[in-house]
Design a protein around this motif. Structure first.
Motif, PDB file in Angstrom:
ATOM      1  N   MET A  99       0.838  -1.170   0.000  1.00  0.00           N
ATOM      2  CA  MET A  99       0.000   0.000   0.000  1.00  0.00           C
ATOM      3  C   MET A  99       0.891   1.244   0.000  1.00  0.00           C
ATOM      4  SD  MET A  99      -3.111   1.087   2.524  1.00  0.00           S
ATOM      5  CE  MET A  99      -2.248   1.579   3.987  1.00  0.00           C
ATOM      6  N   THR A 100       0.520   2.218  -0.813  1.00  0.00           N
ATOM      7  CA  THR A 100       1.253   3.474  -0.912  1.00  0.00           C
ATOM      8  C   THR A 100       0.856   4.391   0.231  1.00  0.00           C
ATOM      9  OG1 THR A 100       1.239   3.263  -3.309  1.00  0.00           O
ATOM     10  CG2 THR A 100       1.722   5.426  -2.422  1.00  0.00           C
TER      11      THR A 100
ATOM     12  N   GLU B 215      -4.513  10.246 -11.103  1.00  0.00           N
ATOM     13  CA  GLU B 215      -3.676   9.143 -10.621  1.00  0.00           C
ATOM     14  C   GLU B 215      -3.732   9.053  -9.095  1.00  0.00           C
ATOM     15  OE1 GLU B 215      -0.894   5.933 -10.794  1.00  0.00           O
ATOM     16  OE2 GLU B 215      -2.450   6.746 -12.075  1.00  0.00           O
TER      17      GLU B 215
ATOM     18  N   ARG C 157      -6.838   7.376  -8.094  1.00  0.00           N
ATOM     19  CA  ARG C 157      -6.758   5.928  -8.351  1.00  0.00           C
ATOM     20  C   ARG C 157      -5.983   5.242  -7.231  1.00  0.00           C
ATOM     21  NH1 ARG C 157      -3.495   2.211  -9.989  1.00  0.00           N
ATOM     22  NH2 ARG C 157      -1.721   3.585 -10.311  1.00  0.00           N
ATOM     23  N   LEU C 158      -4.859   5.831  -6.833  1.00  0.00           N
ATOM     24  CA  LEU C 158      -4.044   5.242  -5.767  1.00  0.00           C
ATOM     25  C   LEU C 158      -4.761   5.290  -4.420  1.00  0.00           C
ATOM     26  CD1 LEU C 158      -0.586   6.743  -6.744  1.00  0.00           C
ATOM     27  CD2 LEU C 158      -1.297   4.356  -6.956  1.00  0.00           C
TER      28      LEU C 158
ATOM     29  N   GLU D 240      -7.261   2.505  -3.608  1.00  0.00           N
ATOM     30  CA  GLU D 240      -6.707   1.178  -3.316  1.00  0.00           C
ATOM     31  C   GLU D 240      -7.429   0.055  -4.055  1.00  0.00           C
ATOM     32  OE1 GLU D 240      -6.624   0.671   0.918  1.00  0.00           O
ATOM     33  OE2 GLU D 240      -5.065   2.180   1.168  1.00  0.00           O
ATOM     34  N   GLY D 241      -7.587   0.198  -5.345  1.00  0.00           N
ATOM     35  CA  GLY D 241      -8.200  -0.844  -6.145  1.00  0.00           C
ATOM     36  C   GLY D 241      -9.708  -0.736  -6.247  1.00  0.00           C
ATOM     37  N   GLY D 242     -10.317   0.141  -5.480  1.00  0.00           N
ATOM     38  CA  GLY D 242     -11.761   0.360  -5.565  1.00  0.00           C
ATOM     39  C   GLY D 242     -12.077   1.345  -6.677  1.00  0.00           C
TER      40      GLY D 242
ATOM     41  N   PRO E 104     -12.046   4.623  -8.430  1.00  0.00           N
ATOM     42  CA  PRO E 104     -11.179   5.802  -8.317  1.00  0.00           C
ATOM     43  C   PRO E 104     -11.963   7.037  -7.877  1.00  0.00           C
ATOM     44  CG  PRO E 104     -10.754   4.648 -10.367  1.00  0.00           C
ATOM     45  CD  PRO E 104     -11.980   4.022  -9.762  1.00  0.00           C
TER      46      PRO E 104
END
Length: 70
Positions: A1-2, A31, A34-35, A38-40, A42
Motif C-alpha cells: 500500500m502506498t 492518478e 486511483r491510488l 486502493e483498487g476500488g 477511483p
C-alpha cells in the motif's frame, strides 16, 4: 500500500467549483484518486481538491504562525 498524505475522503454534500486546471495537474489528481481508492472505484479529481487544500492549510506552519500573530 502506498503511503499518501490524504486519508479517506468524507462523502459530504458536493460544492460546485469552477476552475481550470493544467492538464498535467489533472492527470496527477486522477492518478492520486486511483491510488487513494486502493483498487476500488477511483476518486474523481474534483473530490480531492478540498481535502488537499485543507491538509495544506492545516500543515502550513508559516500560515499558522502568521495567523496567531497580533
Amino acid at each position: 500500500m502506498t503511503k499518501l498524505k490524504l486519508g479517506p475522503i468524507a462523502d459530504d454534500k458536493p460544492v460546485k467549483v469552477a476552475l481550470e486546471l493544467p492538464a498535467t495537474l489533472h492527470r496527477d489528481l486522477t492518478e492520486y484518486g486511483r491510488l487513494l481508492a486502493e483498487g476500488g472505484v477511483p476518486i474523481e479529481p474534483a473530490k480531492l481538491i478540498v481535502p488537499m487544500l485543507e491538509r495544506f492549510i492545516a500543515t502550513d506552519r508559516g500560515f499558522a504562525k502568521a495567523r496567531r500573530a497580533p
